[in-house]
Structures are given as structure tokens and as C-alpha cells.
Design a protein around this motif. Structure first.
Motif, PDB file in Angstrom:
ATOM      1  N   GLY A  50      68.839  33.941  19.754  1.00 28.83           N
ATOM      2  CA  GLY A  50      67.744  34.724  19.167  1.00 28.83           C
ATOM      3  C   GLY A  50      68.198  36.109  18.750  1.00 28.83           C
ATOM      4  O   GLY A  50      67.824  36.598  17.674  1.00 28.83           O
ATOM      5  N   LEU A  51      69.022  36.737  19.580  1.00 28.79           N
ATOM      6  CA  LEU A  51      69.546  38.056  19.234  1.00 28.79           C
ATOM      7  C   LEU A  51      70.469  37.988  18.020  1.00 28.79           C
ATOM      8  O   LEU A  51      70.413  38.856  17.142  1.00 28.79           O
ATOM      9  CB  LEU A  51      70.277  38.666  20.433  1.00 28.79           C
ATOM     10  N   ARG A  52      71.304  36.958  17.952  1.00 23.09           N
ATOM     11  CA  ARG A  52      72.182  36.797  16.778  1.00 23.09           C
ATOM     12  C   ARG A  52      71.355  36.622  15.503  1.00 23.09           C
ATOM     13  O   ARG A  52      71.675  37.194  14.465  1.00 23.09           O
ATOM     14  CB  ARG A  52      73.107  35.602  16.974  1.00 23.09           C
ATOM     15  N   HIS A  53      70.269  35.847  15.610  1.00 22.48           N
ATOM     16  CA  HIS A  53      69.395  35.634  14.461  1.00 22.48           C
ATOM     17  C   HIS A  53      68.738  36.963  14.050  1.00 22.48           C
ATOM     18  O   HIS A  53      68.670  37.292  12.865  1.00 22.48           O
ATOM     19  CB  HIS A  53      68.322  34.585  14.797  1.00 22.48           C
ATOM     20  N   ARG A  54      68.293  37.715  15.035  1.00 20.18           N
ATOM     21  CA  ARG A  54      67.657  39.015  14.748  1.00 20.18           C
ATOM     22  C   ARG A  54      68.664  39.985  14.134  1.00 20.18           C
ATOM     23  O   ARG A  54      68.326  40.752  13.224  1.00 20.18           O
ATOM     24  CB  ARG A  54      67.080  39.585  16.043  1.00 20.18           C
ATOM     25  N   ILE A  55      69.912  39.959  14.622  1.00 19.47           N
ATOM     26  CA  ILE A  55      70.961  40.811  14.053  1.00 19.47           C
ATOM     27  C   ILE A  55      71.186  40.457  12.589  1.00 19.47           C
ATOM     28  O   ILE A  55      71.327  41.331  11.727  1.00 19.47           O
ATOM     29  CB  ILE A  55      72.266  40.712  14.873  1.00 19.47           C
ATOM     30  N   ASP A  56      71.212  39.153  12.279  1.00 15.98           N
ATOM     31  CA  ASP A  56      71.366  38.723  10.886  1.00 15.98           C
ATOM     32  C   ASP A  56      70.211  39.230  10.022  1.00 15.98           C
ATOM     33  O   ASP A  56      70.422  39.708   8.901  1.00 15.98           O
ATOM     34  CB  ASP A  56      71.462  37.199  10.799  1.00 15.98           C
ATOM     35  N   GLU A  57      68.982  39.134  10.542  1.00 14.09           N
ATOM     36  CA  GLU A  57      67.820  39.626   9.792  1.00 14.09           C
ATOM     37  C   GLU A  57      67.915  41.125   9.559  1.00 14.09           C
ATOM     38  O   GLU A  57      67.656  41.614   8.453  1.00 14.09           O
ATOM     39  CB  GLU A  57      66.525  39.319  10.553  1.00 14.09           C
ATOM     40  N   LEU A  58      68.287  41.874  10.601  1.00 16.30           N
ATOM     41  CA  LEU A  58      68.395  43.321  10.482  1.00 16.30           C
ATOM     42  C   LEU A  58      69.530  43.732   9.540  1.00 16.30           C
ATOM     43  O   LEU A  58      69.405  44.695   8.784  1.00 16.30           O
ATOM     44  CB  LEU A  58      68.577  43.968  11.856  1.00 16.30           C
ATOM     45  N   THR A  59      70.628  42.991   9.578  1.00 14.63           N
ATOM     46  CA  THR A  59      71.746  43.274   8.684  1.00 14.63           C
ATOM     47  C   THR A  59      71.324  43.076   7.236  1.00 14.63           C
ATOM     48  O   THR A  59      71.640  43.891   6.361  1.00 14.63           O
ATOM     49  CB  THR A  59      72.958  42.381   9.027  1.00 14.63           C
ATOM     50  N   THR A  60      70.572  42.009   6.971  1.00 16.26           N
ATOM     51  CA  THR A  60      70.073  41.756   5.620  1.00 16.26           C
ATOM     52  C   THR A  60      69.113  42.862   5.193  1.00 16.26           C
ATOM     53  O   THR A  60      69.212  43.401   4.083  1.00 16.26           O
ATOM     54  CB  THR A  60      69.369  40.388   5.551  1.00 16.26           C
ATOM     55  N   ALA A  61      68.191  43.241   6.069  1.00 17.52           N
ATOM     56  CA  ALA A  61      67.235  44.300   5.757  1.00 17.52           C
ATOM     57  C   ALA A  61      67.937  45.636   5.519  1.00 17.52           C
ATOM     58  O   ALA A  61      67.567  46.391   4.616  1.00 17.52           O
ATOM     59  CB  ALA A  61      66.212  44.434   6.877  1.00 17.52           C
ATOM     60  N   LEU A  62      68.960  45.918   6.315  1.00 18.02           N
ATOM     61  CA  LEU A  62      69.722  47.150   6.146  1.00 18.02           C
ATOM     62  C   LEU A  62      70.425  47.165   4.800  1.00 18.02           C
ATOM     63  O   LEU A  62      70.414  48.175   4.097  1.00 18.02           O
ATOM     64  CB  LEU A  62      70.731  47.308   7.288  1.00 18.02           C
TER      65      LEU A  62
END
Length: 103
Positions: free
Chosen positions: A23-35
Motif C-alpha cells: 500500500g505504501l509503495r502504491h501511495r509513493i507511486d501516486e505521489l510521485t506522479t502527482a509531484l
């Protein structure tokens, strides 16, 4: 507690930790895309600002201060110059005092 129960508890903890890590890896991917998207949006105003700065002559007066700072400066000027506190000091006949608001 026997070894089988201990192994079962350890497996459950491992599964829980693995699920949480996924879940954290998925959230990191989402945040990286948003950034990345936000950084793209930041380049537009930066580029526009550089273009406008290049168009404005260097001798142009700076933008006025914030309204609160202007008000503070006016109050300070009046407090430092008591002879200019009122219109009556400048215009003893108040009927001759210029109007600042429409009639």
C-alpha cells in the motif's frame, strides 16, 4: 504456545507488513506522479514570469507595498509630523478644505 502457533503468528505479521508495504509503495507511486504533474505546472508560471521580467524596463518603479504597510506608513508620517495631523492645520477655514469624496 507451541512452535506451530508461533509460526502462524509470524506469518500473519509478515502478511500484514507485506500488505502495508504494498500500500505504501502504491501511495509513493501516486505521489510521485502527482509531484511530476505539479512540477510541470510550476514551469509555466516560472517561464511567464521570466518573459514578463524581460519585457518590463529595469527603471520601472517597484509595485506598491501591501495596503496594511501603506496604512502603517501614513499613520507613522502623521505621528511624526503633528503639525500636519488635521485639515484645519492646513486649511483654517474648513469650508475651503478640498473634498475627497463626491457630494
Amino acid at each position: 504456545m507451541n512452535v506451530a502457533e508461533l509460526l502462524d503468528i509470524l506469518r500473519q505479521q509478515h502478511d500484514h507488513a507485506s500488505t502495508h508495504a504494498d500500500g505504501l509503495r502504491h501511495r509513493i507511486d501516486e505521489l510521485t506522479t502527482a509531484l511530476g504533474e505539479m512540477e510541470e505546472h510550476l514551469t509555466e508560471p516560472t517561464t511567464t514570469r521570466k518573459i514578463v521580467d524581460g519585457l518590463v524596463p529595469a527603471e520601472t518603479a517597484p509595485l506598491p507595498a501591501e495596503p496594511a504597510a501603506v496604512y502603517r506608513d501614513v499613520v507613522k508620517a502623521f505621528s511624526e509630523n503633528p503639525q500636519r495631523r488635521s485639515a484645519s492645520a492646513t486649511y483654517p477655514n474648513t469650508s475651503a478644505c478640498p473634498r475627497t469624496t463626491p457630494r
